[in-house]
Design a protein around this motif. Structure first.
Motif, PDB file in Angstrom:
ATOM      1  N   PRO A 105      17.949   7.727  -2.200  1.00  0.00           N
ATOM      2  CA  PRO A 105      17.037   7.793  -3.358  1.00  0.00           C
ATOM      3  C   PRO A 105      15.687   7.132  -3.081  1.00  0.00           C
ATOM      4  N   CYS A 106      14.740   7.439  -3.940  1.00  0.00           N
ATOM      5  CA  CYS A 106      13.447   6.740  -3.919  1.00  0.00           C
ATOM      6  C   CYS A 106      13.391   5.839  -5.142  1.00  0.00           C
ATOM      7  N   TYR A 107      13.009   4.588  -4.930  1.00  0.00           N
ATOM      8  CA  TYR A 107      12.841   3.630  -6.037  1.00  0.00           C
ATOM      9  C   TYR A 107      11.373   3.280  -6.216  1.00  0.00           C
ATOM     10  N   LEU A 108      10.517   4.008  -5.503  1.00  0.00           N
ATOM     11  CA  LEU A 108       9.120   3.575  -5.425  1.00  0.00           C
ATOM     12  C   LEU A 108       8.149   4.625  -5.959  1.00  0.00           C
ATOM     13  N   GLY A 109       8.619   5.412  -6.929  1.00  0.00           N
ATOM     14  CA  GLY A 109       7.671   6.261  -7.634  1.00  0.00           C
ATOM     15  C   GLY A 109       7.935   7.747  -7.565  1.00  0.00           C
ATOM     16  N   ILE A 110       8.978   8.162  -6.836  1.00  0.00           N
ATOM     17  CA  ILE A 110       9.263   9.591  -6.747  1.00  0.00           C
ATOM     18  C   ILE A 110      10.598   9.873  -7.416  1.00  0.00           C
ATOM     19  N   ASP A 111      10.672  10.993  -8.110  1.00  0.00           N
ATOM     20  CA  ASP A 111      11.839  11.294  -8.921  1.00  0.00           C
ATOM     21  C   ASP A 111      12.986  11.855  -8.066  1.00  0.00           C
ATOM     22  N   MET A 112      13.535  10.995  -7.219  1.00  0.00           N
ATOM     23  CA  MET A 112      14.734  11.363  -6.435  1.00  0.00           C
ATOM     24  C   MET A 112      15.667  10.167  -6.577  1.00  0.00           C
ATOM     25  N   LYS A 113      16.431  10.167  -7.624  1.00  0.00           N
ATOM     26  CA  LYS A 113      17.122   8.932  -7.989  1.00  0.00           C
ATOM     27  C   LYS A 113      18.606   8.891  -7.631  1.00  0.00           C
ATOM     28  N   LEU A 154       5.078   2.383   7.559  1.00  0.00           N
ATOM     29  CA  LEU A 154       5.527   3.513   6.737  1.00  0.00           C
ATOM     30  C   LEU A 154       6.740   3.131   5.906  1.00  0.00           C
ATOM     31  N   CYS A 155       6.812   3.686   4.688  1.00  0.00           N
ATOM     32  CA  CYS A 155       8.073   3.699   3.975  1.00  0.00           C
ATOM     33  C   CYS A 155       8.789   4.982   4.379  1.00  0.00           C
ATOM     34  N   ILE A 156      10.023   4.822   4.844  1.00  0.00           N
ATOM     35  CA  ILE A 156      10.857   5.972   5.186  1.00  0.00           C
ATOM     36  C   ILE A 156      12.236   5.799   4.528  1.00  0.00           C
ATOM     37  N   GLY A 157      12.221   5.094   3.394  1.00  0.00           N
ATOM     38  CA  GLY A 157      13.470   4.705   2.734  1.00  0.00           C
ATOM     39  C   GLY A 157      14.374   5.873   2.393  1.00  0.00           C
ATOM     40  N   CYS A 158      13.806   6.982   1.919  1.00  0.00           N
ATOM     41  CA  CYS A 158      14.657   8.111   1.517  1.00  0.00           C
ATOM     42  C   CYS A 158      15.227   8.849   2.726  1.00  0.00           C
ATOM     43  N   LEU A 159      14.748   8.508   3.928  1.00  0.00           N
ATOM     44  CA  LEU A 159      15.284   9.122   5.147  1.00  0.00           C
ATOM     45  C   LEU A 159      16.318   8.232   5.822  1.00  0.00           C
ATOM     46  N   GLU A 215      16.914   2.519   4.094  1.00  0.00           N
ATOM     47  CA  GLU A 215      16.456   1.138   4.242  1.00  0.00           C
ATOM     48  C   GLU A 215      15.024   1.078   3.739  1.00  0.00           C
ATOM     49  N   TYR A 216      14.760   0.115   2.870  1.00  0.00           N
ATOM     50  CA  TYR A 216      13.513   0.115   2.093  1.00  0.00           C
ATOM     51  C   TYR A 216      12.627  -1.074   2.455  1.00  0.00           C
ATOM     52  N   PRO A 217      11.320  -0.918   2.279  1.00  0.00           N
ATOM     53  CA  PRO A 217      10.417  -2.004   2.678  1.00  0.00           C
ATOM     54  C   PRO A 217      10.497  -3.222   1.764  1.00  0.00           C
ATOM     55  N   ALA A 267       0.829  -1.219   0.000  1.00  0.00           N
ATOM     56  CA  ALA A 267       0.000   0.000   0.000  1.00  0.00           C
ATOM     57  C   ALA A 267       0.856   1.259   0.000  1.00  0.00           C
ATOM     58  N   ILE A 268       1.848   1.299  -0.868  1.00  0.00           N
ATOM     59  CA  ILE A 268       2.823   2.403  -0.837  1.00  0.00           C
ATOM     60  C   ILE A 268       2.191   3.709  -1.329  1.00  0.00           C
ATOM     61  N   ARG A 269       1.525   3.664  -2.470  1.00  0.00           N
ATOM     62  CA  ARG A 269       0.833   4.864  -2.990  1.00  0.00           C
ATOM     63  C   ARG A 269      -0.645   4.798  -2.577  1.00  0.00           C
ATOM     64  N   PRO A 270      -1.267   5.949  -2.410  1.00  0.00           N
ATOM     65  CA  PRO A 270      -2.660   5.917  -1.924  1.00  0.00           C
ATOM     66  C   PRO A 270      -3.665   5.489  -2.987  1.00  0.00           C
ATOM     67  N   HIS A 315       3.263   2.705   3.654  1.00  0.00           N
ATOM     68  CA  HIS A 315       2.733   3.929   3.049  1.00  0.00           C
ATOM     69  C   HIS A 315       3.842   4.967   2.929  1.00  0.00           C
ATOM     70  N   CYS A 316       3.920   5.622   1.789  1.00  0.00           N
ATOM     71  CA  CYS A 316       4.962   6.633   1.559  1.00  0.00           C
ATOM     72  C   CYS A 316       4.726   7.814   2.493  1.00  0.00           C
ATOM     73  N   MET A 317       5.710   8.096   3.362  1.00  0.00           N
ATOM     74  CA  MET A 317       5.535   9.195   4.321  1.00  0.00           C
ATOM     75  C   MET A 317       5.388  10.543   3.609  1.00  0.00           C
ATOM     76  N   PHE A 318       5.935  10.635   2.365  1.00  0.00           N
ATOM     77  CA  PHE A 318       5.884  11.915   1.655  1.00  0.00           C
ATOM     78  C   PHE A 318       4.460  12.294   1.239  1.00  0.00           C
ATOM     79  N   GLU A 319       3.555  11.309   1.204  1.00  0.00           N
ATOM     80  CA  GLU A 319       2.165  11.655   0.876  1.00  0.00           C
ATOM     81  C   GLU A 319       1.609  12.615   1.921  1.00  0.00           C
TER      82      GLU A 319
HETATM   83  S1  SF4 Z   1      11.563   6.202  -0.492  1.00  0.00           S
HETATM   84 FE1  SF4 Z   1      10.700   8.115   0.343  1.00  0.00          FE
HETATM   85  S2  SF4 Z   1       9.569   9.091  -1.342  1.00  0.00           S
HETATM   86 FE2  SF4 Z   1       9.976   6.937  -1.923  1.00  0.00          FE
HETATM   87  S3  SF4 Z   1       8.127   5.816  -1.299  1.00  0.00           S
HETATM   88 FE3  SF4 Z   1       9.584   5.678   0.383  1.00  0.00          FE
HETATM   89  S4  SF4 Z   1       9.085   7.425   1.724  1.00  0.00           S
HETATM   90 FE4  SF4 Z   1       8.114   7.782  -0.254  1.00  0.00          FE
END
Ligand code: SF4
Length: 470
Positions: A392-400, A443-448, A451-453, A187-190, A246-250
């Motif tokens: 970086p984000c690998y899950l849909g946000i342009d921060m590569k 929560l996904c907090i990978g870009c912080l 470490e990714y889900p 359930a990463i994106r809403p 869930h992506c915290m950036f939402e």
């Molecule tokens: S890595 Fe960051 S921007 Fe990408 S889904 Fe996870 S929390 Fe959202």
């Protein structure tokens, strides 16, 4: 109106079935979701036994008008807004994608990113498949069509697809005359479900139902397949983990403040973040000023708890081009000057607390600090409603790429120097998790944290450490 994103690629989707025509609802639904994607838009409706597409580059109202939609009488359809890849192939990547199968046409809109897309593309090419675009969404629709041709049953085909693709996906799918919403197991994106025009719909954000006089019912669950049928939704479940991501950036930035995500009104979450920031990073100042529009709710929360008055010290010109598409740094910086101006009377000789949701590159923030200095601000203390973004984000946000992050390998003092502020304070990770309120295991907090889900090549997997260890 141009929204000015600092980060991009959070698309918006909608799928609908109603006794009346859906084209107006899809159009307005996409306009309500316009903040999620502004480079292309499209709808696909089931009309006279086939899928009819209206799509193109631009904002929703630039792509669709009465001439193009007025004759459509269909009561089923899907829609999509997105940020496209910048380049010549952009038009080819505009969604919904449509393919023909022996079991009818398939239209698909995707919000998210498929991690194993390139591996799948390579495998499929070896098997003789050819692709028209560079988009991971094309891989999804082609795989779905293949499963459908093999099994015939749409739900079985979607479930099989979910067993192949890995990553973040909130999908709207129309197979023949049936409309489905699908959310990835984490359930990463809403994606949410609601009532609309005496029918049913799925949409990226609940605000669609509010604005179109419908009724938000609930979030689509992770791993859930929902068919939006006029006589009521039907639901199936793909095996999914208990923990979500869930992506915290939402909550922090992407979603509209008036949307509800996983039970939390985004506006209230942002206000809580501002309040928390005031406790974690108090400062002696005269005014609290938000960066419009993203920092407003954060600034209100900060002002309420600190007692420092909230002021609109920056005005935004909504009609200049977005800064991020400008090709070089110099142009990007000029773009900030063009779109923001200080209200001198609110900042002159004042100690300012400047609130925003996040900092990615730091270039925009530096420009804004300088605008306030030029307007006479005595001190500028930046407060940020999320922890430093360093991965970086690998899950849909342009921060590569890591090198773009101003916070990477810098102390807070060094970051303050880069952006020329007197001080900077970031919300703690624990503070963020507490303010969002869905629990750290959801929560996904990978870009912080880096470490990714979901396992990603070359990166660490989450849940290896306690949150306090970051
Ligand atoms: S890595 Fe960051 S921007 Fe990408 S889904 Fe996870 S929390 Fe959202």
């Amino acid at each position: 109106m141009w929204h000015v994103p600092k980060i991009r690629e959070a698309c918006g989707v909608i799928g609908m079935c109603s006794p009346g025509s859906v084209s107006d609802y899809l159009y307005f639904g996409l306009r309500i979701l316009q903040h999620r994607g502004q480079e292309s838009a499209g709808i696909s409706v089931f009309e006279d036994g086939k899928h009819t597409i209206v799509k193109g580059m631009g904002l929703v109202h630039q792509v669709m008008d009465k001439d193009r939609l007025g004759h459509l009488k269909s009561n089923k359809g899907i829609g999509h807004v997105r940020y496209s890849t910048f380049g010549v192939s952009a038009l080819q990547n505009v969604q919904p994608f449509v393919v023909q199968t022996t079991h009818g046409e398939v239209s698909l809109g995707h919000n998210g990113e498929i991690i194993n897309a390139e591996a799948l593309r390579t495998d499929l090419k070896k098997k003789g498949w050819a692709f028209m675009t560079s988009s991971d969404s094309e891989i999804i629709v082609r795989l779905l069509a293949n499963e459908l041709s093999t099994h015939g049953d749409p739900v079985k085909a979607i479930k099989n697809l979910m067993g192949i693709i890995v990553g973040s996906y909130s999908l709207v799918v129309m197979i023949g005359d049936r409309v489905f919403g699908v959310r990835d197991p984490y359930a990463i994106r809403p994606l949410c479900l609601g009532r609309l025009n005496d029918g049913w719909a799925v949409a990226s954000e609940s605000v669609v139902f509010d604005n179109l006089d419908g009724e938000f019912v609930r979030d689509v669950e992770g791993g859930e397949i929902v068919e939006v049928a006029c006589d009521g939704p039907k639901s199936w479940k793909y095996p999914s983990p208990k923990e979500k991501a869930h992506c915290m950036f939402e909550w922090v930035y992407f979603a509209r403040p008036d949307s509800i995500i996983e039970g939390g009104l985004v506006y209230e979450v942002r206000k809580r973040i501002g309040s928390k920031l005031a406790k974690e990073h108090p400062v002696d100042a005269d005014v609290v000023i938000p960066i419009p529009d993203s920092g407003r709710a954060h600034a209100l929360g900060f002002s309420e708890v600190s007692g420092i008055p909230y002021r609109e010290g920056l005005m935004k010109n909504r009609y200049v081009e977005r800064t991020f598409i400008m090709p070089d740094q110099r142009e990007r910086e000029t773009g900030v000057m063009l779109k923001l101006n200080a209200i001198k009377s609110e900042v002159i000789d004042k100690k300012v607390v400047l609130l925003d949701d996040s900092i990615i590159r730091g270039t925009t923030m530096k420009q804004i600090v300088q605008i306030l200095r030029k307007a006479g601000a005595k001190e500028i203390h930046v407060r940020i409603g999320s922890p430093p973004v360093t991965a970086p984000c690998y899950l849909g946000i342009d921060m590569k790429t890591r090198h773009q992050f101003v916070a990477l390998n810098r102390t807070v003092e060094e970051i303050a120097n880069v952006i020329t502020a007197d001080s900077i304070g970031y919300l703690s990770l624990n503070g963020l998790i507490e303010c969002i309120g869905v629990g750290d295991n959801n929560l996904c907090i990978g870009c912080l944290t880096g470490e990714y889900p979901i396992p990603i090549e070359g990166e660490r997997v989450r849940f290896q450490k306690k949150i306090d260890a970051f």
